[in-house]
Design an enzyme around this catalytic site. Structure first.
Site, mmCIF file in Angstrom:
data_model
loop_
_atom_site.group_PDB
_atom_site.id
_atom_site.type_symbol
_atom_site.label_atom_id
_atom_site.label_comp_id
_atom_site.label_asym_id
_atom_site.label_seq_id
_atom_site.Cartn_x
_atom_site.Cartn_y
_atom_site.Cartn_z
ATOM 1 N N ASN A 23 0.880 -1.175 0.000
ATOM 2 C CA ASN A 23 0.000 0.000 0.000
ATOM 3 C C ASN A 23 0.911 1.216 0.000
ATOM 4 O O ASN A 23 1.510 1.551 1.015
ATOM 5 C CB ASN A 23 -0.889 -0.021 1.247
ATOM 6 N N LYS A 36 0.166 4.234 -0.212
ATOM 7 C CA LYS A 36 -0.450 5.431 0.384
ATOM 8 C C LYS A 36 -0.230 6.633 -0.547
ATOM 9 O O LYS A 36 -0.199 6.446 -1.761
ATOM 10 C CB LYS A 36 0.083 5.640 1.802
ATOM 11 N N HIS A 50 -9.325 1.466 4.958
ATOM 12 C CA HIS A 50 -8.046 1.601 5.667
ATOM 13 C C HIS A 50 -8.251 2.537 6.854
ATOM 14 O O HIS A 50 -9.045 3.496 6.769
ATOM 15 C CB HIS A 50 -6.980 2.156 4.715
ATOM 16 N N GLU A 85 -6.610 4.904 7.880
ATOM 17 C CA GLU A 85 -6.381 6.323 7.559
ATOM 18 C C GLU A 85 -7.607 6.932 6.883
ATOM 19 O O GLU A 85 -7.927 8.102 7.086
ATOM 20 C CB GLU A 85 -5.122 6.450 6.682
ATOM 21 N N GLU A 102 -5.052 -4.696 10.796
ATOM 22 C CA GLU A 102 -4.007 -3.715 11.031
ATOM 23 C C GLU A 102 -4.260 -2.995 12.354
ATOM 24 O O GLU A 102 -5.096 -2.081 12.408
ATOM 25 C CB GLU A 102 -3.991 -2.674 9.911
ATOM 26 N N GLY A 157 3.059 2.308 10.739
ATOM 27 C CA GLY A 157 4.053 3.357 10.528
ATOM 28 C C GLY A 157 4.799 3.759 11.788
ATOM 29 O O GLY A 157 5.502 4.777 11.801
ATOM 30 N N SER A 180 3.844 -2.078 10.218
ATOM 31 C CA SER A 180 5.294 -2.183 10.363
ATOM 32 C C SER A 180 5.846 -3.554 9.972
ATOM 33 O O SER A 180 6.747 -4.078 10.619
ATOM 34 C CB SER A 180 5.724 -1.802 11.789
ATOM 35 N N GLY A 194 3.016 -1.084 4.167
ATOM 36 C CA GLY A 194 3.060 0.340 3.854
ATOM 37 C C GLY A 194 4.477 0.769 3.496
ATOM 38 O O GLY A 194 4.964 0.540 2.383
ATOM 39 N N GLY A 195 5.159 1.379 4.449
ATOM 40 C CA GLY A 195 6.472 1.985 4.213
ATOM 41 C C GLY A 195 7.455 1.101 3.459
ATOM 42 O O GLY A 195 8.130 1.558 2.530
HETATM 43 O O1 LIG Z 1 -1.639 -0.443 4.669
HETATM 44 C C1 LIG Z 1 -0.565 -0.595 5.261
HETATM 45 C C2 LIG Z 1 -0.438 -0.318 6.650
HETATM 46 O O2 LIG Z 1 -1.094 0.837 7.037
HETATM 47 C C3 LIG Z 1 0.896 -0.529 7.264
HETATM 48 O O3 LIG Z 1 1.761 0.549 7.052
HETATM 49 P P1 LIG Z 1 3.281 0.413 7.549
HETATM 50 O O4 LIG Z 1 3.799 -0.884 6.970
HETATM 51 O O5 LIG Z 1 3.972 1.621 7.032
HETATM 52 O O6 LIG Z 1 3.224 0.333 9.043
#
Ligand SMILES: O=C[C@H](O)COP(=O)(O)O
Length: 250
Positions: free
Chosen positions: A9, A11, A95, A97, A167, A173, A212, A233-234
């Site tokens: 993702n 984002k 999601h 967010e 999640e 994040g 994460s 994500g990141g």
């Molecule tokens: O959609 C992905 C998640 O919100 C996880 O994000 P992250 O891997 O940056 O913690």
């Protein structure tokens, strides 16, 4: 047997040219991997350029949101048919967010999930608790309310195609991951909830963990019985680290 599914993702990251650069590298690195399903969920404006690179590859295309109406006066929104025509297979829905910053409710998530299926897209429905809810012992209550409302009225055939991403919001994040046992236990709870509503179809639903996920923790997470993949994500913004995560799921 559920096929592991690793989805990135992105984002609100990567311009169209940066997106192409990333998937050109990624496509090369993951070429030949067939035992893990791979998807990148890009910003809407990157879908066309990314699809130009990954079509006919082992990377599926995903979007990060959609609206439930087919067309009309909904400024700024994107419909299912618009995504389908671009070759999009998956769409992230609900999601945390979107729920937190854009006020999406479970009712919205449910309408979007139904619309996704109507237009041939597979939803990745996100659920999870806040830190306050976890500390107050309310994780199961929160997730149960979300799952029941988000999946209401779906058919068994639709649920079989569904992907759920658990999640925990406090792990997104932040570098804090739920332990693999914690994640496994909530994911098992989610599968049991799906079983209550949809019987043995629950064994077909892929349930990912997100929050994460990195190259160093993916293997431990994937070793858990109930965890079928990750929503990343990141670490999906870099071809090298995303590839390591894909390989960690093999
Ligand atoms: O959609 C992905 C998640 O919100 C996880 O994000 P992250 O891997 O940056 O913690």
């Amino acid at each position: 047997m559920r096929k592991p599914f690793i989805a990135g993702n992105w984002k609100m990251n990567k311009t169209a040219s940066e997106a192409v650069e990333l998937v050109v590298e990624l496509k090369d690195k993951v070429a030949g991997i067939s035992d893990v399903e791979i998807a990148v969920c890009t910003p809407a404006v990157d879908l066309v350029s990314v699809q130009g690179v990954i079509k006919d590859s082992n990377i599926a295309l995903g979007a990060q949101n959609m609206y439930w109406e087919e067309s009309g006066a909904f400024t700024g929104e994107i419909s299912g048919p618009m995504l389908t025509e671009l070759g999009v297979s998956y769409v992230i829905i609900g999601h945390s967010e979107r729920r937190e910053y854009f006020g999406e409710t479970d009712e919205d998530v449910n309408r979007k999930a139904k619309a996704a299926f109507k237009y041939g897209l597979k939803p990745i429905i996100c659920v999870g608790e806040t830190l306050e809810e976890r500390e107050a012992g309310k994780t199961e209550d929160k997730v149960s309310g979300q799952i029941k409302a988000d999946l209401a009225g779906l058919s068994n055939e639709q649920v079989a195609e569904l992907v759920i991403a658990y999640e925990p919001i406090w792990a997104i994040g932040t570098g804090k991951t739920a332990t693999s046992e914690e994640a496994n236990s909530v994911i098992k709870y989610i599968r049991d909830l799906v079983r209550e509503g949809f019987g043995d179809t629950a064994d077909k639903v892929r349930i990912q963990y997100g929050g994460s996920v990195k190259p160093h923790n993916v293997e431990e997470l994937m070793a858990q019985k109930e965890i079928d993949g990750a929503l990343v994500g990141g670490a999906s913004l870099d071809a090298e680290s995303f590839t390591s995560i894909v390989k960690g799921a093999l």
